[in-house]
Design a protein around this motif. Structure first.
Motif, PDB file in Angstrom:
ATOM      1  N   ALA A   1       8.983   4.227  -2.471  1.00 45.75           N
ATOM      2  CA  ALA A   1       7.588   4.663  -2.491  1.00 45.75           C
ATOM      3  C   ALA A   1       7.122   5.113  -1.111  1.00 45.75           C
ATOM      4  N   GLU A   2       7.654   4.498  -0.059  1.00 40.59           N
ATOM      5  CA  GLU A   2       7.266   4.894   1.294  1.00 40.59           C
ATOM      6  C   GLU A   2       7.626   6.351   1.562  1.00 40.59           C
TER       7      GLU A   2
ATOM      8  N   LEU B   1       3.719  13.395   1.140  1.00 40.77           N
ATOM      9  CA  LEU B   1       2.452  13.953   0.652  1.00 40.77           C
ATOM     10  C   LEU B   1       1.755  14.735   1.770  1.00 40.77           C
ATOM     11  N   PRO B   2       0.939  15.748   1.374  1.00 40.09           N
ATOM     12  CA  PRO B   2       0.085  16.407   2.375  1.00 40.09           C
ATOM     13  C   PRO B   2      -0.821  15.387   3.035  1.00 40.09           C
ATOM     14  N   VAL B   3      -1.321  15.758   4.217  1.00 47.91           N
ATOM     15  CA  VAL B   3      -2.097  14.793   4.995  1.00 47.91           C
ATOM     16  C   VAL B   3      -3.292  14.279   4.229  1.00 47.91           C
ATOM     17  N   GLY B   4      -4.019  15.177   3.564  1.00 48.74           N
ATOM     18  CA  GLY B   4      -5.221  14.747   2.844  1.00 48.74           C
ATOM     19  C   GLY B   4      -4.879  13.814   1.702  1.00 48.74           C
ATOM     20  N   GLU B   5      -3.898  14.167   0.919  1.00 48.97           N
ATOM     21  CA  GLU B   5      -3.499  13.318  -0.207  1.00 48.97           C
ATOM     22  C   GLU B   5      -2.973  11.975   0.296  1.00 48.97           C
ATOM     23  N   LYS B   6      -2.264  12.025   1.417  1.00 49.76           N
ATOM     24  CA  LYS B   6      -1.713  10.779   1.963  1.00 49.76           C
ATOM     25  C   LYS B   6      -2.847   9.821   2.340  1.00 49.76           C
ATOM     26  N   ARG B   7      -3.941  10.429   2.921  1.00 51.28           N
ATOM     27  CA  ARG B   7      -5.067   9.576   3.308  1.00 51.28           C
ATOM     28  C   ARG B   7      -5.728   8.955   2.092  1.00 51.28           C
ATOM     29  N   ILE B   8      -5.879   9.762   1.033  1.00 53.48           N
ATOM     30  CA  ILE B   8      -6.513   9.238  -0.183  1.00 53.48           C
ATOM     31  C   ILE B   8      -5.658   8.107  -0.774  1.00 53.48           C
ATOM     32  N   VAL B   9      -4.336   8.339  -0.816  1.00 53.83           N
ATOM     33  CA  VAL B   9      -3.446   7.319  -1.386  1.00 53.83           C
ATOM     34  C   VAL B   9      -3.487   6.045  -0.533  1.00 53.83           C
ATOM     35  N   ASN B  10      -3.427   6.205   0.762  1.00 54.22           N
ATOM     36  CA  ASN B  10      -3.477   5.030   1.645  1.00 54.22           C
ATOM     37  C   ASN B  10      -4.785   4.279   1.475  1.00 54.22           C
ATOM     38  N   ASP B  11      -5.876   5.048   1.358  1.00 54.87           N
ATOM     39  CA  ASP B  11      -7.165   4.377   1.199  1.00 54.87           C
ATOM     40  C   ASP B  11      -7.248   3.675  -0.146  1.00 54.87           C
ATOM     41  N   SER B  12      -6.672   4.285  -1.173  1.00 53.56           N
ATOM     42  CA  SER B  12      -6.655   3.640  -2.491  1.00 53.56           C
ATOM     43  C   SER B  12      -5.886   2.321  -2.412  1.00 53.56           C
ATOM     44  N   ILE B  13      -4.775   2.345  -1.708  1.00 56.30           N
ATOM     45  CA  ILE B  13      -3.978   1.125  -1.561  1.00 56.30           C
ATOM     46  C   ILE B  13      -4.760   0.072  -0.792  1.00 56.30           C
ATOM     47  N   ARG B  14      -5.508   0.529   0.252  1.00 55.20           N
ATOM     48  CA  ARG B  14      -6.296  -0.412   1.043  1.00 55.20           C
ATOM     49  C   ARG B  14      -7.361  -1.078   0.197  1.00 55.20           C
ATOM     50  N   ILE B  15      -8.057  -0.250  -0.619  1.00 57.36           N
ATOM     51  CA  ILE B  15      -9.126  -0.804  -1.442  1.00 57.36           C
ATOM     52  C   ILE B  15      -8.561  -1.727  -2.512  1.00 57.36           C
TER      53      ILE B  15
ATOM     54  N   ASN C   1       5.245  -2.633  -3.915  1.00 54.61           N
ATOM     55  CA  ASN C   1       5.506  -3.144  -2.573  1.00 54.61           C
ATOM     56  C   ASN C   1       4.472  -2.629  -1.573  1.00 54.61           C
ATOM     57  N   LEU C   2       3.930  -1.413  -1.796  1.00 55.28           N
ATOM     58  CA  LEU C   2       2.916  -0.887  -0.881  1.00 55.28           C
ATOM     59  C   LEU C   2       1.662  -1.750  -0.919  1.00 55.28           C
ATOM     60  N   LEU C   3       1.339  -2.197  -2.112  1.00 53.80           N
ATOM     61  CA  LEU C   3       0.141  -3.030  -2.261  1.00 53.80           C
ATOM     62  C   LEU C   3       0.363  -4.420  -1.673  1.00 53.80           C
ATOM     63  N   TYR C   4       1.531  -5.013  -1.981  1.00 52.54           N
ATOM     64  CA  TYR C   4       1.827  -6.330  -1.409  1.00 52.54           C
ATOM     65  C   TYR C   4       1.832  -6.257   0.115  1.00 52.54           C
ATOM     66  N   ASP C   5       2.413  -5.196   0.615  1.00 50.51           N
ATOM     67  CA  ASP C   5       2.524  -5.066   2.061  1.00 50.51           C
ATOM     68  C   ASP C   5       1.136  -4.903   2.693  1.00 50.51           C
ATOM     69  N   ARG C   6       0.295  -4.076   2.044  1.00 51.57           N
ATOM     70  CA  ARG C   6      -1.046  -3.854   2.592  1.00 51.57           C
ATOM     71  C   ARG C   6      -1.867  -5.135   2.552  1.00 51.57           C
ATOM     72  N   LEU C   7      -1.710  -5.900   1.463  1.00 43.11           N
ATOM     73  CA  LEU C   7      -2.456  -7.147   1.343  1.00 43.11           C
ATOM     74  C   LEU C   7      -1.945  -8.169   2.363  1.00 43.11           C
ATOM     75  N   GLY C   8      -0.615  -8.246   2.497  1.00 43.03           N
ATOM     76  CA  GLY C   8      -0.062  -9.177   3.473  1.00 43.03           C
ATOM     77  C   GLY C   8      -0.490  -8.828   4.881  1.00 43.03           C
ATOM     78  N   GLN C   9      -0.499  -7.556   5.205  1.00 42.58           N
ATOM     79  CA  GLN C   9      -0.905  -7.119   6.536  1.00 42.58           C
ATOM     80  C   GLN C   9      -2.383  -7.392   6.763  1.00 42.58           C
ATOM     81  N   GLN C  10      -3.151  -7.232   5.710  1.00 36.24           N
ATOM     82  CA  GLN C  10      -4.588  -7.497   5.817  1.00 36.24           C
ATOM     83  C   GLN C  10      -4.842  -8.954   6.190  1.00 36.24           C
ATOM     84  N   PHE C  11      -4.134  -9.869   5.489  1.00 33.98           N
ATOM     85  CA  PHE C  11      -4.285 -11.293   5.812  1.00 33.98           C
ATOM     86  C   PHE C  11      -3.793 -11.596   7.222  1.00 33.98           C
ATOM     87  N   LEU C  12      -2.730 -10.914   7.602  1.00 31.19           N
ATOM     88  CA  LEU C  12      -2.180 -11.142   8.933  1.00 31.19           C
ATOM     89  C   LEU C  12      -3.197 -10.709   9.993  1.00 31.19           C
TER      90      LEU C  12
END
Length: 960
Positions: free
Chosen positions: A241-242, A248-262, A290-301
């Motif tokens: 998935a990484e 992805l294009p830069v704009g789509e990548k930002r949207i996807v990353n933000d979706s994962i963050r939220i 794994n992207l979601l688990y990683d983002r959540l784990g990093q958030q707690f960290l």
């Protein structure tokens, strides 16, 4: 076109990404509606747009055709939009109006003039767009609602619903926005607005705290932008998935990353990893989890929630342990514990990592080399740390068990058991390191550590293997000799635990091989000579004599020279092994060398002397087996010469004498036998010396000593059959030795003591009669002759020709005695009286002679017959020669003579008849003295028949 149209709704919320335009530029309405006519539809050039617009305005004033007017109006509206966009881009605003006022007016004019035209859907679309570009969102929303109500099947449905959602979201009508965005998604993922609509739908649900629906909306976005084209679940887990996100294009990548963050934020609201797990259990797993688990784990960290972070990472590894990112998450879990200073959690987490993702784990074989290479650095560190920890713990527990303090006294056994478990775990980890990193620089040392832990865990067999790998497979390792020697100690410890003899033998063989390898590889090590010495002893005990000799020779050749004790041991092993290998000549030389080095007072001296004698004796046995008797005798004699005090000398001398007898060397044999009987008088073999001496004396014709030995044998056991035979033969040997008195005494004893066997006693009686014949002791002779007659008469079934012969011989002697008695009786007057007496002795003599004839022995029958004939002839002669009565006249005397002749004639006739019968034996081949005597008697009795001279004619003589 559409700049800032739909992303502005998120501005200011949770660090929303900057606004981007993701909608492709479309054709204008003018371009669309002029397609049916043969006009040039290429985009109009930027230069001259205003002139062209003015031209179209002027054209409206001069045309009358309604259709043409409609087309010109459409074209004019498009030109107004283009001019407004250009002005908006350069920032030059019209005086007293908006950028798109003219365009809006033109579109509104078309709608007013042509309310029922089918092309009005496109006009409404352009009008809504113009309002939106003008910033008049409510007017744009009204136009969109009109368009959707009037033309629900418009091709711009997705775009229009998306615009509705944007407008409603901006005015915080989130439920309305949800409906609008949902309508966009219902058009399918192929629409250009799907991703942004899903994103905004998630935000809309988020605004109304409908978190589950928000997650579903974001999931639709991720499903589209991180698509899964693999059906197989195992392959799904391996999609990267990484990499998809990175492409992805830069704009789509930002949207996807933000979706994962939220989404991560939402999961943190609902219970972190547990809610994340539950969500995907409900909607189905995704390869990008794994992207979601990683983002959540990093958030707690980031929030210093280290344990929560670790739990999130662990949650992923538990849900997807086989995922290609699972090892990375496990490492992040461990790092979170380390950063958060949770040491009690670190080691178990590392152990879990090794168990799951190590080479013996369930996933290693399914991963490609790239993933394995990513995991290996962590395995290298973790395995080493865990192994060292377990090993150190085991050593501490062992020390506590072996040297307990007061607090540890009650836990000795418990500590011992725990130590064994720790050693075993350390060994397991060491082994896994070696298997994972066979060529690593640390692998040799790890191998040694493995061996140590296995040995301490009493897993000797495995410890041996590890020690020997370290000692002999790795080059130039500093502790190689120590490992090689430790392997030998492990062999010894292992064998002590075994009860099965077969297994003990197998492992002893392995130990010997290891010891030989140690000596060969580490000859400079001070322990090498000890190992070699032990190897030699074991090989000898196992009767592997060739190997034992080889080891012993190595010891004797060792430099620096070994001490005297080991040197002697090596010599002893060589000698004993040569003896066991039946290399007796070599053994003899080796034992002589050993004896030369020993003092006679040394306790080992006599034993070596015995060994020397045995090695020579065995050579004799070998020569006997090859039938080299003479050489064997020489060997036996060498035993006597080289080891006269050895116990084997007894056998050697005995055997030498025995085989000398076989070689007919009687004198040498007799000498050895006589010496043996004196030297070893109490030895059991001495009992058989007498027999051998007797035999030797017999063969050497030493009759007198032979007789003496036999006499002694009889005296020892006179009632035995052996004693009887010995006495009988002794008598014979005395006779041969011309020792008459001893022979006479021995025969007499035998004849009186042993009436049986009949043959032997008969001969003994005969010999007694002969002795007395020679000494002219006739009465004594006749005693034994009478015994011969009686014995034959009483023999019954045992009677033999010999006994009959001797009885006949004895009988004739007694008959002759009676004949002599007959001859001594003279006829005298008165004749009748003397004749009667003569008659009595005649009858007795005839009876004796007839008794001789009864034996039917020709030799004595001819004598008896002759004697009978002679008796009758003698009687006739005696009658004729008898005394005449006195006073007889001549006539009376003549008549008396006639009377005597008449009396003598029958006797004479009988004499003739008997002699004739006797000479007839010559016809059967019997022509002895007594037959000849009968011929002589007949020549006198019948001279006319038997006294004729043979006449030879002259003619006959002439031929000679």
């Amino acid at each position: 076109m559409f700049s800032g149209f739909y992303l502005s709704a998120c501005a200011g919320l949770f660090d929303a990404p900057p606004t981007v335009n993701l909608v492709e530029k479309r054709k204008t309405l003018g371009e669309f509606y002029f397609e049916p006519v043969s006009l040039n539809h290429d985009p109009l050039p930027d230069e001259g747009l205003e002139n062209l617009r003015d031209a179209y305005v002027n054209l409206l004033d001069i045309i009358d055709d309604p259709e043409t007017i409609k087309i010109v109006q459409y074209r004019l509206a498009d030109l107004e939009v283009l001019l407004a966009e250009r002005q908006q881009e350069v920032g030059v605003a019209p005086v007293d109006r908006g950028f798109y006022d003219l365009a809006i007016a033109q579109y509104q004019s078309i709608l007013d003039r042509h309310p029922e035209q089918k092309e009005n859907a496109e006009v409404l679309y352009q009008l809504a767009k113009a309002y939106d570009l003008q910033g008049q969102s409510q007017q744009s929303l009204q136009v969109i609602d009109t368009l959707l109500a009037k033309y629900p099947d418009t091709i711009y449905l997705a775009e229009l619903e998306f615009r509705r959602g944007e407008i409603l979201f901006n005015v915080q009508d989130y439920p309305g926005a949800v409906q609008a965005y949902q309508a966009v998604l219902e058009q399918g993922p192929n629409t250009d607005y799907f991703m942004t609509a899903a994103y905004m739908l998630g935000w809309s649900h988020f605004k109304i705290e409908s978190y589950e629906n928000a997650l579903l909306a974001f999931t639709q976005l991720l499903d589209q932008k991180l698509p899964n084209s693999v059906i197989d679940s195992q392959m799904l887990r391996q999609l990267n998935a990484e990499q998809q996100l990175a492409l992805l294009p830069v704009g789509e990548k930002r949207i996807v990353n933000d979706s994962i963050r939220i989404m991560a934020l939402l999961f943190s609201y609902q219970g972190a990893e547990q809610s994340l797990k539950a969500f995907y259990e409900n909607v189905g797993e995704r390869h990008y989890e794994n992207l979601l688990y990683d983002r959540l784990g990093q958030q707690f960290l980031n929030e210093d929630r280290f344990r929560d972070s670790a739990l999130v990472y662990r949650g992923f590894t538990e849900v997807h342990p086989e995922h290609n990112q699972a090892p990375t998450f496990a490492v992040k879990q461990i790092d979170a514990y380390i950063i958060g200073k949770f040491p009690t959690f670190v080691l178990p987490a590392k152990q879990d990592f090794v168990d799951r993702y190590g080479i013996n784990g369930p996933f290693w074989s399914h991963w490609g080399q790239l993933i394995q290479q990513d995991v290996k650095p962590y395995l290298r560190t973790y395995i080493q740390e865990l192994a060292q920890y377990e090993h150190s713990k085991a050593q501490l527990l062992t020390k506590a068990a072996n040297q307990p303090n007061e607090e540890q006294l009650e836990k000795v056994e418990e500590n011992h058991q725990k130590a064994q478990v720790a050693y075993a775990q350390a060994a397991k980890l060491y082994r896994e390191f070696i298997e994972t990193f066979p060529h690593d620089d640390l692998t040799p040392q790890i191998t040694f550590n493995l061996a140590e832990s296995l040995f301490e865990a009493q897993r000797y067999q495995q410890a041996i293997e590890a020690y020997e790998i370290y000692a002999y497979q790795y080059l130039n390792e500093p502790r190689a000799a120590e490992a090689g020697y430790a392997a030998i100690l492990a062999f010894r410890a292992l064998r002590e635990t075994l009860t099965d003899s077969t297994l003990q033998q197998q492992w002893q063989d392995e130990q010997l091989a290891s010891q030989q390898q140690f000596v060969s590889r580490f000859s400079a090590d001070p322990r090498a000579i000890d190992v070699l010495y032990d190897t030699m002893q074991q090989q000898f005990e196992l009767k592997r004599y060739l190997l034992a000799i080889e080891s012993a020779e190595s010891i004797l050749a060792w430099q620096p020279t070994v001490d005297a004790q080991r040197k002697m041991s090596g010599q002893l092993v060589i000698a004993h092994s040569e003896f066991a290998l039946q290399q007796y000549q070599r053994a003899e030389a080796s034992y002589e060398q050993i004896l030369a080095a020993l003092e006679q007072t040394d306790p080992r001296y006599n034993d070596m002397l015995e060994r020397l004698a045995a090695s020579i004796y065995k050579q004799a046995e070998d020569n006997l087996a090859k039938q080299y008797v003479a050489l064997a005798i020489e060997d036996f004699l060498r035993v006597i010469a080289k080891a006269p005090s050895s116990s084997i000398r007894v056998n050697a001398q005995y055997d030498a004498a025995s085989y000398l007898l076989e070689m007919r060397s009687w004198t040498e044999a007799i000498s050895l036998l006589e010496d043996f009987r004196v030297r070893f008088a109490s030895h059991p073999l001495t009992e058989s010396i007498q027999d051998k001496l007797i035999f030797a004396y017999q063969q050497n014709q030493d009759w007198l000593p032979a007789a003496e030995e036999l006499k002694q044998l009889w005296e020892t056991n006179p009632d035995s059959e052996e004693g009887r035979e010995a006495l009988y033969i002794a008598a014979q040997y005395y006779l041969k030795a011309q020792s008459r008195d001893a022979a006479l005494d021995t025969y007499r004893t035998y004849a009186h003591r042993y009436p049986l066997p009949f043959n032997e006693v008969t001969e003994a009686r005969f010999q007694m009669s002969e002795f007395y014949l020679q000494s002219n002791e006739e009465s004594k002779r006749r005693f034994w002759l009478r015994k011969l007659i009686q014995g034959d008469a009483q023999a019954g079934a045992d009677r033999t020709d010999r006994s009959r012969y001797l009885a006949a011989m004895s009988s004739i002697v007694f008959a002759e005695d009676d004949v002599q008695a007959f001859n001594r009786v003279k006829l005298s007057l008165p004749l009748n009286k003397s004749l009667k007496k003569k008659r009595e002795v005649l009858d007795k003599a005839l009876a004796s002679l007839n008794a001789t004839l009864e034996y039917k022995i020709a030799e004595f029958s001819t004598v008896a017959n002759f004697k009978i004939g002679e008796i009758y002839g003698q009687l006739a002669r005696d009658l004729m020669d008898s005394e005449r009565p006195t006073g007889l006249s001549t006539l009376e005397l003549e008549q008396y003579d006639i009377l005597l002749e008449e009396q003598a004639y029958p006797f004479e006739e009988q004499a003739i008849g008997i002699h004739e019968a006797n000479i007839q034996r010559s016809w059967q081949g019997v022509y002895d003295r007594w037959v000849r005597e009968s011929f002589a008697a007949l020549s006198e009795l019948l001279p006319g028949r038997y006294n004729k001279q043979e006449q030879v004619s002259e003619a006959a003589n002439a031929i000679f």
